[in-house]
Design an enzyme around this catalytic site. Structure first.
Site, PDB file in Angstrom:
ATOM      1  CD  GLU A  28       1.418   4.466  -7.200  1.00  0.00           C
ATOM      2  OE1 GLU A  28       1.141   5.299  -8.081  1.00  0.00           O
ATOM      3  OE2 GLU A  28       1.500   4.729  -5.999  1.00  0.00           O
ATOM      4  CE  LYS A 163       0.262  10.817  -1.712  1.00  0.00           C
ATOM      5  NZ  LYS A 163       0.070   9.491  -2.293  1.00  0.00           N
TER       6      LYS A 163
HETATM    7  N1  PSU Z   1       2.638   7.420  -3.158  1.00  0.00           N
HETATM    8  C1  PSU Z   1       3.867   7.911  -3.491  1.00  0.00           C
HETATM    9  N2  PSU Z   1       3.949   8.720  -4.575  1.00  0.00           N
HETATM   10  C2  PSU Z   1       2.867   8.980  -5.385  1.00  0.00           C
HETATM   11  C3  PSU Z   1       1.588   8.451  -5.038  1.00  0.00           C
HETATM   12  C4  PSU Z   1       1.534   7.676  -3.912  1.00  0.00           C
HETATM   13  O1  PSU Z   1       4.854   7.642  -2.795  1.00  0.00           O
HETATM   14  O2  PSU Z   1       3.013   9.675  -6.391  1.00  0.00           O
HETATM   15  C5  PSU Z   1       0.387   8.666  -5.927  1.00  0.00           C
HETATM   16  C6  PSU Z   1      -0.431   7.373  -5.952  1.00  0.00           C
HETATM   17  O3  PSU Z   1      -0.604   7.007  -7.295  1.00  0.00           O
HETATM   18  C7  PSU Z   1      -1.728   7.721  -5.303  1.00  0.00           C
HETATM   19  C8  PSU Z   1      -1.865   9.131  -5.758  1.00  0.00           C
HETATM   20  O4  PSU Z   1      -2.793   6.908  -5.699  1.00  0.00           O
HETATM   21  O5  PSU Z   1      -0.555   9.658  -5.526  1.00  0.00           O
HETATM   22  C9  PSU Z   1      -2.949   9.871  -5.012  1.00  0.00           C
HETATM   23  O6  PSU Z   1      -3.297  11.020  -5.713  1.00  0.00           O
HETATM   24  P1  PSU Z   1      -4.575  11.862  -5.238  1.00  0.00           P
HETATM   25  O7  PSU Z   1      -4.203  12.405  -3.895  1.00  0.00           O
HETATM   26  O8  PSU Z   1      -4.730  12.935  -6.291  1.00  0.00           O
HETATM   27  O9  PSU Z   1      -5.722  10.933  -5.194  1.00  0.00           O
END
Ligand code: PSU
Ligand code: MN
Length: 306
Positions: A28, A163
Site C-alpha cells: 500500500e 493498529k
Molecule cells: N498501517 C500502518 N500505517 C498506516 C496505515 C496502516 O502501519 O498508515 C494506513 C493503511 O493504509 C490503512 C489505513 O488502510 O491506515 C487505515 O485508515 P482508516 O483508519 O482511516 O481506515
C-alpha cells in the site's frame, strides 16, 4: 466490460512476474504518504520493497499518479508520493472514482490497495497494521473501510495485527462476523501493532510460509469470499514500552477529540502523534514490523507459487 487500460498501468517487471505465475506482493502507499514522516518515508518504502524481494517475490507498490492507477512504482513515483508538497490524497475504495476523475495523486489504503491488487491478479499483500473498529465506535461509527474490502476479496494479507489505537476486541469481533480468516504467525495471540501481544487470542495459527499459503489456497478452493489475515507480531525485543504506549495513546485520543479530528484524518493524526510523542520510538517499531511483514509476505507468495 474490461478495465480501461489507459487508467491502469502495471509495471513491466510486475507484469512479467504475473504472466509467469511467479510470486508478487502488493504494497500500500498510504503508509508512505500519511503514515511515516518525510523524508524517511521514501527510504522506508524502498526498504519494504527490498524485503519483499528478499522473501522471494516481486513487489508491487500501488498508488494513483496523475490520475492513473499504477501497480508497481518507479523510484521517481515513490518520491512523488513521499513528498509533502505533492498534495497526495489518502484514497480508500470510495475515493477511487473521484481521484481518477480529477486526475490527482492518490495513496491507497489497505482497502483501495486490495481492490486494485485483485484487479491486477495479485493475491498477496503486506502492510503494517490493518484499519478496524475505533475506540468509541458505538458513538462515532468510525470503522475502517479496510474491513469491508477484506470481507469481499480473496487476498492474503500479512500485518502486525490491527493498529493498537483501535478497539482490538471489537475489530476481531467484526472480522469474525464478516468472514475474514485470522491466523497468528508463530503465535496464539493476536498482535497489537506496536505491541507483540494485544491480549486477545487468534482463531487459527500457522508456523510457516507454506501453512499460511495453504489457508489461501483452500479458501479459494471452497470459494470462501473473504481475506486471510496473517498476523505476525513484532519481536518482543523491538516492541514499544507498554507504559509509554498507553500514556501516548491516551493523550492522542484526548487531543484528537479536542481538535475535532474526524473521518479519514483520525488514523494519520494518531500515528503522527505517536511518532512525535515517543521521540520516534513508535516510528522505529513501525519500520521494523512493516519490513518483517514484507519479507514474510514474499515468502508466502513464493510458497504459493510453487
Ligand atoms: N498501517 C500502518 N500505517 C498506516 C496505515 C496502516 O502501519 O498508515 C494506513 C493503511 O493504509 C490503512 C489505513 O488502510 O491506515 C487505515 O485508515 P482508516 O483508519 O482511516 O481506515
Ligand atoms: Mn475511519
Amino acid at each position: 466490460m474490461g478495465l480501461d487500460k489507459s487508467l491502469f498501468a502495471i509495471h513491466p517487471e510486475v507484469q512479467a512476474a504475473l504472466a509467469d505465475k511467479a510470486a508478487v506482493v502488493a504494497l500500500e502507499s498510504t503508509i508512505i504518504s500519511h503514515g511515516l514522516p518525510s523524508p524517511r518515508n521514501v527510504t522506508v518504502a524502498r526498504e519494504i520493497e527490498q524485503n519483499v524481494r528478499d522473501g522471494g517475490a516481486v513487489p508491487a507498490t500501488i498508488a494513483i499518479i496523475d490520475g492513473v492507477v499504477r501497480v508497481g512504482l518507479t523510484s521517481a513515483e515513490l518520491e512523488i508520493l513521499g513528498d509533502p508538497k505533492s498534495n497526495v490524497t489518502k484514497v480508500s475504495t470510495r475515493d477511487l472514482g473521484p481521484i481518477l476523475a480529477t486526475g490527482g495523486h492518490g495513496a491507497t489504503t489497505v482497502s483501495a490497495t486490495t481492490h486494485i491488487a485483485m484487479l491486477a491478479g495479485i493475491k498477496f499483500f503486506a502492510t503494517g497494521g490493518l484499519g478496524g473498529v475505533h475506540r468509541g465506535a458505538v458513538e462515532t461509527w468510525d470503522v475502517s473501510a479496510d474491513l469491508m474490502t477484506l470481507a469481499m476479496n480473496q487476498i492474503t494479507i500479512v500485518c502486525a495485527g490491527v493498529k493498537s489505537i483501535l478497539d482490538i476486541g471489537a475489530t476481531l469481533e467484526r472480522l469474525e462476523t464478516i468472514g475474514v480468516t485470522v491466523a497468528g504467525y508463530g503465535t496464539d495471540k493476536f498482535p497489537g501493532f506496536y505491541r507483540a501481544d494485544s491480549g486477545f487470542g487468534v482463531p487459527w495459527r500457522v508456523d510457516s510460509p507454506q501453512e499460511a499459503a495453504d489457508f489461501g489456497k483452500y479458501r479459494d478452493a471452497i470459494s470462501a469470499p473473504g481475506a486471510v489475515v496473517i498476523a505476525k507480531p513484532v519481536s518482543p525485543a523491538n516492541e514499544l514500552d507498554l507504559e509509554l504506549h498507553d500514556r501516548v495513546l491516551a493523550s492522542g485520543l484526548a487531543q484528537a477529540d479536542l481538535q475535532g479530528i474526524v473521518g479519514k484524518d483520525v488514523t494519520p493524526f494518531l500515528l503522527d502523534w505517536f511518532h512525535t510523542q515517543t521521540n520516534n520510538q513508535s516510528l522505529e517499531v513501525n519500520v521494523i514490523l512493516i519490513n518483517a511483514n514484507a519479507k514474510l509476505a514474499g515468502q508466502i507468495a513464493l510458497a504459493a507459487s510453487k
